[in-house]
Design a protein around this motif. Structure first.
Motif, PDB file in Angstrom:
ATOM      1  N   LYS A   1       1.119  -1.443  -0.174  1.00  0.00           N
ATOM      2  CA  LYS A   1      -0.284  -0.450   0.160  1.00  0.00           C
ATOM      3  C   LYS A   1       0.910   1.110   0.218  1.00  0.00           C
ATOM      4  CE  LYS A   1      -3.768  -1.903   2.462  1.00  0.00           C
ATOM      5  NZ  LYS A   1      -5.096  -1.819   3.849  1.00  0.00           N
ATOM      6  N   ARG A   2       0.380   1.748  -0.247  1.00  0.00           N
ATOM      7  CA  ARG A   2       0.651   4.183  -0.262  1.00  0.00           C
ATOM      8  C   ARG A   2       0.586   4.234   0.798  1.00  0.00           C
ATOM      9  NH1 ARG A   2      -2.608   7.196  -4.817  1.00  0.00           N
ATOM     10  NH2 ARG A   2      -1.617   5.981  -6.522  1.00  0.00           N
ATOM     11  N   ARG A   3       1.722   5.020   1.114  1.00  0.00           N
ATOM     12  CA  ARG A   3       2.632   5.497   2.812  1.00  0.00           C
ATOM     13  C   ARG A   3       1.361   6.426   2.958  1.00  0.00           C
ATOM     14  NH1 ARG A   3       8.333   7.604   4.233  1.00  0.00           N
ATOM     15  NH2 ARG A   3       8.621   5.426   3.460  1.00  0.00           N
ATOM     16  N   GLU A   4       0.798   6.413   4.027  1.00  0.00           N
ATOM     17  CA  GLU A   4      -0.938   7.197   4.285  1.00  0.00           C
ATOM     18  C   GLU A   4      -0.169   8.478   5.654  1.00  0.00           C
ATOM     19  OE1 GLU A   4      -4.096   6.251   5.356  1.00  0.00           O
ATOM     20  OE2 GLU A   4      -3.377   3.802   6.422  1.00  0.00           O
ATOM     21  N   TRP A   5      -0.673   9.352   5.643  1.00  0.00           N
ATOM     22  CA  TRP A   5      -0.304  10.635   6.638  1.00  0.00           C
ATOM     23  C   TRP A   5      -1.500   9.467   7.830  1.00  0.00           C
ATOM     24  CZ3 TRP A   5      -4.560  13.754   8.350  1.00  0.00           C
ATOM     25  CH2 TRP A   5      -4.209  14.528   9.361  1.00  0.00           C
ATOM     26  N   VAL A   6      -0.893  10.075   9.039  1.00  0.00           N
ATOM     27  CA  VAL A   6      -1.246   9.145  10.346  1.00  0.00           C
ATOM     28  C   VAL A   6      -2.454  11.026  11.248  1.00  0.00           C
ATOM     29  CG1 VAL A   6      -1.821   8.298  11.546  1.00  0.00           C
ATOM     30  CG2 VAL A   6      -0.929   7.210  10.209  1.00  0.00           C
ATOM     31  N   ALA A   7      -1.644  11.713  11.233  1.00  0.00           N
ATOM     32  CA  ALA A   7      -1.503  12.489  11.979  1.00  0.00           C
ATOM     33  C   ALA A   7      -0.817  13.446  11.805  1.00  0.00           C
ATOM     34  CB  ALA A   7      -1.527  12.109  13.685  1.00  0.00           C
ATOM     35  N   ALA A   8      -0.884  14.965  12.218  1.00  0.00           N
ATOM     36  CA  ALA A   8       0.181  16.097  12.127  1.00  0.00           C
ATOM     37  C   ALA A   8      -0.050  17.144  13.720  1.00  0.00           C
ATOM     38  CB  ALA A   8       0.377  16.892  11.150  1.00  0.00           C
ATOM     39  N   ILE A   9       0.749  17.614  13.635  1.00  0.00           N
ATOM     40  CA  ILE A   9       0.760  18.418  14.976  1.00  0.00           C
ATOM     41  C   ILE A   9       1.934  19.552  14.406  1.00  0.00           C
ATOM     42  CG2 ILE A   9       2.881  17.681  16.444  1.00  0.00           C
ATOM     43  CD1 ILE A   9       1.648  18.047  18.731  1.00  0.00           C
ATOM     44  N   THR A  10       0.664  20.771  15.051  1.00  0.00           N
ATOM     45  CA  THR A  10       2.262  22.352  14.852  1.00  0.00           C
ATOM     46  C   THR A  10       3.096  22.381  16.095  1.00  0.00           C
ATOM     47  OG1 THR A  10       0.259  23.593  15.927  1.00  0.00           O
ATOM     48  CG2 THR A  10       0.075  22.525  13.253  1.00  0.00           C
ATOM     49  N   SER A  11       4.005  22.923  15.143  1.00  0.00           N
ATOM     50  CA  SER A  11       4.619  23.968  16.649  1.00  0.00           C
ATOM     51  C   SER A  11       4.546  24.391  18.248  1.00  0.00           C
ATOM     52  CB  SER A  11       5.620  24.553  15.885  1.00  0.00           C
ATOM     53  OG  SER A  11       5.031  25.989  15.430  1.00  0.00           O
ATOM     54  N   GLY A  12       2.752  25.277  17.875  1.00  0.00           N
ATOM     55  CA  GLY A  12       1.843  26.142  18.305  1.00  0.00           C
ATOM     56  C   GLY A  12       1.133  24.525  19.026  1.00  0.00           C
ATOM     57  N   GLY A  13       0.941  22.717  18.881  1.00  0.00           N
ATOM     58  CA  GLY A  13       0.829  22.677  19.287  1.00  0.00           C
ATOM     59  C   GLY A  13      -0.978  21.758  18.781  1.00  0.00           C
ATOM     60  N   SER A  14      -1.297  22.205  17.708  1.00  0.00           N
ATOM     61  CA  SER A  14      -2.430  22.191  16.997  1.00  0.00           C
ATOM     62  C   SER A  14      -2.415  20.756  16.003  1.00  0.00           C
ATOM     63  CB  SER A  14      -2.995  23.378  16.355  1.00  0.00           C
ATOM     64  OG  SER A  14      -3.315  24.503  16.690  1.00  0.00           O
ATOM     65  N   THR A  15      -2.952  19.989  16.733  1.00  0.00           N
ATOM     66  CA  THR A  15      -3.597  18.907  15.940  1.00  0.00           C
ATOM     67  C   THR A  15      -5.000  18.294  15.200  1.00  0.00           C
ATOM     68  OG1 THR A  15      -4.898  17.851  17.369  1.00  0.00           O
ATOM     69  CG2 THR A  15      -2.420  17.879  18.178  1.00  0.00           C
ATOM     70  N   ASN A  16      -4.305  17.371  14.161  1.00  0.00           N
ATOM     71  CA  ASN A  16      -5.108  16.452  12.935  1.00  0.00           C
ATOM     72  C   ASN A  16      -4.911  14.666  12.742  1.00  0.00           C
ATOM     73  OD1 ASN A  16      -7.101  17.005  11.111  1.00  0.00           O
ATOM     74  ND2 ASN A  16      -6.105  18.432   9.423  1.00  0.00           N
ATOM     75  N   TYR A  17      -5.989  14.865  12.477  1.00  0.00           N
ATOM     76  CA  TYR A  17      -6.225  13.476  12.442  1.00  0.00           C
ATOM     77  C   TYR A  17      -6.565  12.650  11.130  1.00  0.00           C
ATOM     78  CZ  TYR A  17      -4.413  13.604  17.600  1.00  0.00           C
ATOM     79  OH  TYR A  17      -4.308  14.183  18.462  1.00  0.00           O
ATOM     80  N   ALA A  18      -6.185  11.868   9.897  1.00  0.00           N
ATOM     81  CA  ALA A  18      -6.731  10.586   9.472  1.00  0.00           C
ATOM     82  C   ALA A  18      -8.148  10.543  10.045  1.00  0.00           C
ATOM     83  CB  ALA A  18      -6.062   9.731   9.203  1.00  0.00           C
ATOM     84  N   ASP A  19      -8.865  10.442   8.688  1.00  0.00           N
ATOM     85  CA  ASP A  19     -10.001   9.426   9.610  1.00  0.00           C
ATOM     86  C   ASP A  19      -9.581   8.343  10.320  1.00  0.00           C
ATOM     87  OD1 ASP A  19     -11.824  10.865   6.688  1.00  0.00           O
ATOM     88  OD2 ASP A  19     -11.289  11.718   8.811  1.00  0.00           O
ATOM     89  N   SER A  20      -9.333   7.761  10.066  1.00  0.00           N
ATOM     90  CA  SER A  20      -8.227   5.991  10.508  1.00  0.00           C
ATOM     91  C   SER A  20      -8.407   6.343  11.829  1.00  0.00           C
ATOM     92  CB  SER A  20      -7.751   5.479   9.669  1.00  0.00           C
ATOM     93  OG  SER A  20      -6.082   5.932   9.594  1.00  0.00           O
ATOM     94  N   ALA A  21      -7.498   7.292  12.224  1.00  0.00           N
ATOM     95  CA  ALA A  21      -7.531   7.248  12.981  1.00  0.00           C
ATOM     96  C   ALA A  21      -7.515   7.960  14.193  1.00  0.00           C
ATOM     97  CB  ALA A  21      -5.657   8.240  13.544  1.00  0.00           C
ATOM     98  N   LYS A  22      -8.682   9.514  14.192  1.00  0.00           N
ATOM     99  CA  LYS A  22      -9.866   9.526  14.857  1.00  0.00           C
ATOM    100  C   LYS A  22     -10.202   9.094  15.387  1.00  0.00           C
ATOM    101  CE  LYS A  22     -10.990  13.005  11.156  1.00  0.00           C
ATOM    102  NZ  LYS A  22     -12.565  14.015  10.678  1.00  0.00           N
ATOM    103  N   ASP A  23     -10.135   9.282  17.055  1.00  0.00           N
ATOM    104  CA  ASP A  23     -11.037   9.252  18.511  1.00  0.00           C
ATOM    105  C   ASP A  23     -10.062   7.071  19.158  1.00  0.00           C
ATOM    106  OD1 ASP A  23     -14.221   8.998  16.554  1.00  0.00           O
ATOM    107  OD2 ASP A  23     -13.276  10.773  18.329  1.00  0.00           O
ATOM    108  N   ARG A  24      -9.002   7.628  18.288  1.00  0.00           N
ATOM    109  CA  ARG A  24      -8.023   6.273  18.615  1.00  0.00           C
ATOM    110  C   ARG A  24      -6.813   6.687  19.216  1.00  0.00           C
ATOM    111  NH1 ARG A  24      -7.220   1.484  15.760  1.00  0.00           N
ATOM    112  NH2 ARG A  24      -7.745   2.601  13.825  1.00  0.00           N
ATOM    113  N   PHE A  25      -6.057   7.205  18.026  1.00  0.00           N
ATOM    114  CA  PHE A  25      -4.887   7.549  18.908  1.00  0.00           C
ATOM    115  C   PHE A  25      -4.966   9.159  18.735  1.00  0.00           C
ATOM    116  CE2 PHE A  25      -3.360   5.289  14.325  1.00  0.00           C
ATOM    117  CZ  PHE A  25      -3.834   3.638  15.117  1.00  0.00           C
ATOM    118  N   THR A  26      -3.606   9.319  19.533  1.00  0.00           N
ATOM    119  CA  THR A  26      -3.623  11.136  19.627  1.00  0.00           C
ATOM    120  C   THR A  26      -1.921  11.516  19.763  1.00  0.00           C
ATOM    121  OG1 THR A  26      -5.403  10.791  21.774  1.00  0.00           O
ATOM    122  CG2 THR A  26      -3.215  12.640  22.240  1.00  0.00           C
TER     123      THR A  26
END
Length: 120
Positions: free
Chosen positions: A43-68
C-alpha cells in the motif's frame, strides 16, 4: 548529523495499545510541524496525524478517536499514543518533521520507521 529516530513499535493483540516516539537530534535550530505516517505492505504511505509547533493537531479518519499525537519541544520529540488497535493498523510507522538546520534553510526529514503489528 541531523536525524529522526522512531521507537516504541511492537506486536500487540487487537484492542491493545502502543506509544510511539520520534526524537530529532543533531544540529537543529528549530522544528516546525511534525507528522506520523504509516505504510502497510503493498500500500501507499498514508498520513496519520500532525501537530504544529503551537500544538494544534489533526488526524486521518482512520486515527480519529483512537490515536493521540503530542510533542515535547524540550526533548525535540513527538509521540503517537495508539489505543484500541486493529489488525488494519499493522504497518511501518514513520515520523516526518520540518527542521531548520541553518538560517533560511528548512528541510523535511524522515525517520527509518518502526514496525507495528496487530494480531487478531
Amino acid at each position: 548529523q541531523v536525524q529522526l529516530v522512531e521507537s516504541g513499535g511492537g506486536l500487540v493483540q487487537a484492542g491493545g495499545s502502543l506509544r510511539l516516539s520520534c526524537a530529532a537530534s543533531g544540529s537543529i535550530f528549530s522544528i516546525n510541524d511534525m507528522d506520523w505516517y504509516r505504510q502497510a505492505p503493498g500500500k501507499r504511505r498514508e498520513w496519520v496525524a500532525a501537530i504544529t509547533s503551537g500544538g494544534s493537531t489533526n488526524y486521518a479518519d482512520s486515527a480519529k478517536d483512537r490515536f493521540t499525537i503530542s510533542r515535547d519541544n524540550a526533548k525535540n520529540t513527538v509521540y503517537l499514543q495508539m489505543n484500541n488497535l486493529k489488525p488494519e493498523d499493522t504497518a511501518v510507522y514513520y515520523c516526518n518533521a520540518d527542521l531548520q538546520v541553518e538560517l533560511r534553510r528548512w528541510s523535511s526529514y524522515w525517520g527509518q520507521g518502526t514496525q507495528v503489528t496487530v494480531s487478531s
